[in-house]
Motif scaffolding. Structure first.
Motif, PDB file in Angstrom:
ATOM      1  N   HIS A  76       2.800  -7.085   4.502  1.00 46.06           N
ATOM      2  CA  HIS A  76       1.412  -6.643   4.692  1.00 46.06           C
ATOM      3  C   HIS A  76       0.937  -7.009   6.095  1.00 46.06           C
ATOM      4  O   HIS A  76       1.604  -7.766   6.817  1.00 46.06           O
ATOM      5  N   GLN A  77      -0.245  -6.460   6.435  1.00 47.69           N
ATOM      6  CA  GLN A  77      -0.914  -6.834   7.687  1.00 47.69           C
ATOM      7  C   GLN A  77      -2.303  -7.334   7.325  1.00 47.69           C
ATOM      8  O   GLN A  77      -2.911  -6.864   6.365  1.00 47.69           O
ATOM      9  N   GLU A 121      -2.345   0.246   8.211  1.00 42.40           N
ATOM     10  CA  GLU A 121      -1.483  -0.823   7.690  1.00 42.40           C
ATOM     11  C   GLU A 121      -0.268  -0.304   6.933  1.00 42.40           C
ATOM     12  O   GLU A 121       0.852  -0.775   7.132  1.00 42.40           O
ATOM     13  N   HIS A 131       0.836  -1.217   0.000  1.00 44.96           N
ATOM     14  CA  HIS A 131       0.000   0.000   0.000  1.00 44.96           C
ATOM     15  C   HIS A 131       0.870   1.268   0.000  1.00 44.96           C
ATOM     16  O   HIS A 131       2.027   1.213  -0.383  1.00 44.96           O
TER      17      HIS A 131
END
Ligand SMILES: [Zn+2]
Length: 238
Positions: A133-134, A66, A51
Motif C-alpha cells: 500500500h501507499q 495508489e 485496492h
C-alpha cells in the motif's frame, strides 16, 4: 548486627531467586516464539496489491493513483521472488477488485474484496501475506515507509521488523518510523491467523516521495528490499 545480617541475606536470596526465575521465564519465552523459518519449509508468498478496480486507494499530491503503484511494485516483487524460487500468488495482477459476484453496492464490493483477500491467505497452506500500500497524511511533510503487522501470529512481527530494517537501511537512512501492530481498521491483518504484513511504502501526500514512488527504478528498489527481507527471515528454514 547478626539480625541485620540475616535480614540482608534473606532479602539477597529472594532477589537472586526472583532474578533467576524471571531470566528463565524470559529465555523460555524467547525460545518458544516460533520463527518464520520454522513456519514452513515451502512457504507460499501471497502478494497483495492493495485496492484495484473501483477502489483507487489514496490519490497523490500530483494525481498519482495508489492502486497503480501498488500493482506495479507487487508485480516486480512477484518476478523477483519467483526468480529466487519462491511459490507466489498475486491477489490481483491487473486493475480489478476481487469482490464476489453477489456484492452489488460499492460498500458491499469493498467488504467482499477484503474478505476474499483474507480468504486466499487463510485457505493457502503455508501462506505468508505481504500487502503493498501507499500512505497519505494531512501534513505533507510526513514521509517514509512504515510496516504494519497482524496481531494473531508471532511471525508477522518478525517479518515486519526485518522489512522495516531492510527498507530503511537500504533506501531511507533518515526514516525513524517504527513497525505497528494492525488495529481493526486494517481488516486483513487484524483477522489473519497466518503471517501477514502490510508495507506502506511511502506517502503520496509528500511531493518528493510521491514522485519517487512512481519511478520504476525506485519501485524496483522497494521490491528488492522486500524480497531481501523475506529471504533473510526464511534463510534458516529446513
Ligand atoms: Zn491503501
Amino acid at each position: 548486627m547478626k539480625r541485620k545480617t540475616s535480614v540482608f541475606w534473606i532479602l539477597f536470596s529472594c532477589s537472586a531467586l526472583c532474578f533467576v526465575s524471571l531470566t528463565g521465564i524470559f529465555f523460555r519465552i524467547q525460545q518458544t516464539t516460533p520463527t518464520l523459518a520454522e513456519y514452513s519449509a515451502e512457504p507460499v508468498v501471497i502478494i497483495d496489491a492493495g485496492h484495484g478496480g473501483m477502489d483507487g486507494g489514496a490519490i497523490g499530491i500530483d494525481g498519482q493513483i495508489e492502486k497503480e503503484i501498488n500493482l506495479s511494485i507487487a508485480l516486480k516483487l512477484n518476478t523477483m521472488l519467483q526468480a529466487y524460487g519462491f511459490q507466489t500468488i498475486l491477489t490481483r495482477n491487473s486493475d480489478v477488485s476481487i469482490h464476489s459476484a453477489d456484492a452489488k453496492t460499492v460498500r458491499q464490493q469493498k467488504t467482499s474484496d477484503l474478505k476474499n483477500r483474507l480468504k486466499l491467505l487463510e485457505d493457502t497452506e503455508s501462506g505468508i501475506l505481504i500487502s503493498i500500500h501507499q500512505n497519505q497524511y494531512s501534513k505533507s511533510s510526513a514521509h517514509g515507509t512504515q510496516v504494519f503487522y497482524g496481531r494473531n501470529c508471532a511471525q508477522s512481527k518478525e517479518l515486519a521488523e526485518m522489512l522495516q530494517k531492510t527498507i530503511t537501511g537500504y533506501l531511507q537512512p533518515d526514516n525513524t518510523r517504527e513497525i505497528k501492530q494492525a488495529t481493526k481498521d486494517i481488516y486483513i491483518l487484524y483477522q489473519a491467523t497466518k503471517p501477514a504484513v502490510m508495507v506502506e511504502c511511502g506517502f503520496l501526500s509528500n511531493r518528493e516521495e510521491a514522485a519517487r514512488l512512481t519511478d520504476e527504478e525506485y519501485q524496483d528498489q522497494i521490491a528488492f528490499s522486500i524480497c531481501m527481507a523475506l529471504m533473510n527471515c526464511l534463510a534458516d528454514r529446513s
